[in-house]
Design a protein around this motif. Structure first.
Motif, short mmCIF file in Angstrom:
data_model
loop_
_atom_site.label_atom_id
_atom_site.label_comp_id
_atom_site.label_asym_id
_atom_site.label_seq_id
_atom_site.Cartn_x
_atom_site.Cartn_y
_atom_site.Cartn_z
N MET A 1 0.84 -1.20 0.00
CA MET A 1 0.00 0.00 0.00
C MET A 1 0.87 1.25 0.00
SD MET A 1 -3.03 -0.90 2.70
CE MET A 1 -3.75 0.72 2.42
N LYS A 2 0.37 2.32 -0.62
CA LYS A 2 1.12 3.57 -0.65
C LYS A 2 1.18 4.18 0.75
CE LYS A 2 0.18 4.95 -5.43
NZ LYS A 2 -0.32 6.02 -6.31
N LYS A 3 2.32 4.77 1.07
CA LYS A 3 2.45 5.49 2.32
C LYS A 3 1.52 6.70 2.31
CE LYS A 3 6.01 3.20 4.21
NZ LYS A 3 6.00 2.60 5.56
N ARG A 4 1.01 7.07 3.48
CA ARG A 4 0.06 8.17 3.59
C ARG A 4 0.67 9.26 4.47
NH1 ARG A 4 -5.40 8.43 6.56
NH2 ARG A 4 -6.75 9.70 5.23
N ILE A 5 0.62 10.49 3.99
CA ILE A 5 1.24 11.60 4.69
C ILE A 5 0.26 12.75 4.88
CG2 ILE A 5 2.18 12.56 2.52
CD1 ILE A 5 4.62 13.52 4.18
N LEU A 6 0.23 13.31 6.08
CA LEU A 6 -0.58 14.50 6.39
C LEU A 6 0.31 15.72 6.29
CD1 LEU A 6 -3.04 16.07 7.55
CD2 LEU A 6 -2.15 15.49 9.84
N ILE A 7 -0.12 16.71 5.51
CA ILE A 7 0.63 17.96 5.36
C ILE A 7 -0.26 19.10 5.82
CG2 ILE A 7 1.83 19.51 3.78
CD1 ILE A 7 2.43 17.10 2.00
N THR A 8 0.09 19.74 6.93
CA THR A 8 -0.68 20.90 7.38
C THR A 8 -0.12 22.15 6.72
OG1 THR A 8 0.68 21.45 9.33
CG2 THR A 8 -1.00 19.73 9.60
N GLY A 9 -0.98 23.16 6.58
CA GLY A 9 -0.59 24.34 5.80
C GLY A 9 -0.49 23.99 4.32
N ARG B 1 5.36 17.30 -4.37
CA ARG B 1 6.53 16.42 -4.32
C ARG B 1 6.16 15.03 -3.81
NH1 ARG B 1 12.25 16.57 -4.03
NH2 ARG B 1 12.88 14.37 -3.90
N PHE B 2 5.36 14.97 -2.76
CA PHE B 2 5.04 13.66 -2.20
C PHE B 2 4.08 12.87 -3.07
CE2 PHE B 2 7.19 15.41 1.42
CZ PHE B 2 7.80 14.29 1.99
N ILE B 3 3.19 13.54 -3.77
CA ILE B 3 2.36 12.83 -4.75
C ILE B 3 3.23 12.29 -5.87
CG2 ILE B 3 0.66 13.21 -6.57
CD1 ILE B 3 -0.93 14.88 -4.56
N LYS B 4 4.18 13.09 -6.32
CA LYS B 4 5.11 12.65 -7.37
C LYS B 4 5.91 11.43 -6.91
CE LYS B 4 9.01 14.29 -10.14
NZ LYS B 4 9.94 15.45 -10.38
N GLU B 5 6.21 11.38 -5.62
CA GLU B 5 7.00 10.26 -5.08
C GLU B 5 6.14 9.03 -4.78
OE1 GLU B 5 10.18 10.12 -4.88
OE2 GLU B 5 10.74 12.23 -5.22
N GLY B 6 4.83 9.11 -5.04
CA GLY B 6 3.96 7.95 -4.89
C GLY B 6 3.23 7.84 -3.57
N TYR B 7 3.16 8.91 -2.81
CA TYR B 7 2.45 8.91 -1.53
C TYR B 7 0.98 9.27 -1.73
CZ TYR B 7 6.97 8.90 0.93
OH TYR B 7 8.21 8.57 1.40
N ARG B 8 0.17 8.86 -0.76
CA ARG B 8 -1.19 9.40 -0.65
C ARG B 8 -1.10 10.60 0.29
NH1 ARG B 8 -4.99 6.04 -2.74
NH2 ARG B 8 -6.60 7.30 -1.74
N VAL B 9 -1.60 11.75 -0.16
CA VAL B 9 -1.43 12.99 0.58
C VAL B 9 -2.76 13.47 1.15
CG1 VAL B 9 -0.80 15.43 0.41
CG2 VAL B 9 0.60 13.69 -0.74
N VAL B 10 -2.76 13.76 2.44
CA VAL B 10 -3.89 14.41 3.10
C VAL B 10 -3.46 15.84 3.40
CG1 VAL B 10 -5.44 14.40 5.08
CG2 VAL B 10 -4.58 12.23 4.15
N GLY B 11 -4.10 16.79 2.73
CA GLY B 11 -3.81 18.19 2.98
C GLY B 11 -4.75 18.76 4.02
N MET B 12 -4.23 19.64 4.87
CA MET B 12 -5.06 20.29 5.90
C MET B 12 -4.68 21.76 5.99
SD MET B 12 -5.64 19.09 9.89
CE MET B 12 -6.45 17.58 9.36
N ASP B 13 -5.68 22.64 6.02
CA ASP B 13 -5.41 24.08 6.07
C ASP B 13 -6.69 24.78 6.50
OD1 ASP B 13 -4.66 26.86 5.33
OD2 ASP B 13 -3.03 25.89 4.22
N ASN B 14 -6.57 25.82 7.32
CA ASN B 14 -7.76 26.59 7.67
C ASN B 14 -7.94 27.81 6.77
OD1 ASN B 14 -5.77 28.31 8.59
ND2 ASN B 14 -6.55 28.46 10.69
N LEU B 15 -7.02 27.98 5.81
CA LEU B 15 -7.11 28.99 4.75
C LEU B 15 -7.05 30.43 5.27
CD1 LEU B 15 -9.84 27.25 2.54
CD2 LEU B 15 -7.34 27.07 2.37
#
Length: 329
Positions: free
Chosen positions: A1-9, A21-35
């Motif tokens: 399974m692909k590694k999953r990473i949380l990126i705040t901001g 970058r992390f999507i390009k490297e094959g990760y599943r990315v969870v983005g979080m931001d209050n905008l």
């Protein structure tokens, strides 16, 4: 399974490039931001991807992410003087409460976490260049203290979690970084100068312009952060470009780059503005095998091209597209 990473901001300048970058490297990315300072247009190209999801959330409140999380990058924080002077309490809270919440989440998920610290922890340095052993010269009660002390506390609590709980932690001390997706009005020197040039205004230099900065192109910065996250080193590491230049000389470079005939005007230096800023990147070279590759001339050409393409939209405050359907609450 692909590694999953949380990126705040995630919708911010650096955060959005890290998502790429992390999507390009094959990760599943969870983005979080209050905008508060981020902008969804920075990540709009990712909404169509199955490997990306986004949560509109303030990390100073309890943070819950369902499912596994392998890595966390904590980049949620105002980063420019205009922002953190406008919202000082939120700046302190995201560095303290937000960091505490994310360290707790990392502990719960057994995830490795990288904290985005800053060269501002060195304050107005008394040594030059600055290496990681330097404790800094910071005014805790000055106007910049809300940012400086938030980051210094962030480092302290991160090391406490590392030592007490055995949490896998990484600390990046980020020096001035630039590139596409910076905001024209965020108050930092590069967008400030380019914005003035695009509007046909004179360039404002504070003090006598002899204070120095060292600018790192965003692709280099992201590469250093990527390598630091995957390293085995828990203590702080400087990530920046040691190519130092005075603000006055840099203003002259901007005038040449933009082929404008603006003059340079001088104003009073803001309180606690550091007079010298240059990273010692010996640790990054030795431990990560990293050093910047993009010369300032090349990076500024790319950055100016980006700002020039957005200038009408930014300067005229054109209508922002609605991406609300992609947001998870």
């Amino acid at each position: 399974m692909k590694k999953r990473i949380l990126i705040t901001g995630a919708a911010g300048f650096l955060g959005s490039h890290l998502c790429d970058r992390f999507i390009k490297e094959g990760y599943r990315v969870v983005g979080m931001d209050n905008l508060i300072t981020g902008d969804l247009k920075n990540i709009q190209h990712l909404f169509k991807l199955e490997t990306f999801e986004f949560y509109n959330h303030d990390v100073t409140r309890f943070v819950h992410v369902p499912g596994n999380v392998d890595y966390i990058l904590h980049f949620a924080s105002p980063a420019s003087p205009i922002d953190y002077l406008k919202i000082p309490i939120q700046t302190l809270k995201v560095g303290s409460l937000g960091t505490h919440n994310l360290l707790g989440l990392a502990k719960e998920k057994n995830a490795r976490i990288l904290i985005a610290s800053t060269s501002e922890v060195y304050g107005d340095p008394l040594i030059h260049p600055q290496d990681e052993s330097y404790y800094g010269n910071v005014n805790t009660i000055g106007p910049r203290g809300v940012y400086d002390e938030a980051k210094r506390f962030q480092e302290s609590i991160t090391m406490a979690y590392h030592r007490f709980h055995g949490l896998e932690t990484r600390i990046a001390r980020i020096f001035n970084t630039y590139g596409p997706r910076m905001r024209l009005n965020d108050g930092r020197v590069i967008p400030a100068f380019i914005g003035q040039a695009l509007r046909g205004e004179d360039l404002t230099v504070f003090g006598d312009g002899m204070q120095t900065r060292s600018f790192c192109y965003v692709d280099d910065q992201v590469d250093g952060l990527y390598k630091l996250l995957l390293s085995d080193y828990a203590l702080p590491v400087n990530i920046g470009n040691p190519d130092e230049i005075t603000i006055l000389d840099f203003a002259k470079e901007i005038i040449k780059l933009t082929a404008s005939d603006q003059k340079i005007v001088f104003k009073e230096l803001p309180k606690d503005d550091p007079l010298q800023r240059q990273p010692d990147i010996t640790k990054a070279r030795d431990i990560l095998g990293w050093e910047p590759k993009v010369a300032r001339e090349e990076g500024m050409q790319k950055t100016y091209k980006y700002f020039k393409s957005l200038s009408k939209e930014e300067l005229l405050k054109s209508e922002h597209k609605d991406f609300s359907k992609h947001i998870r609450h």
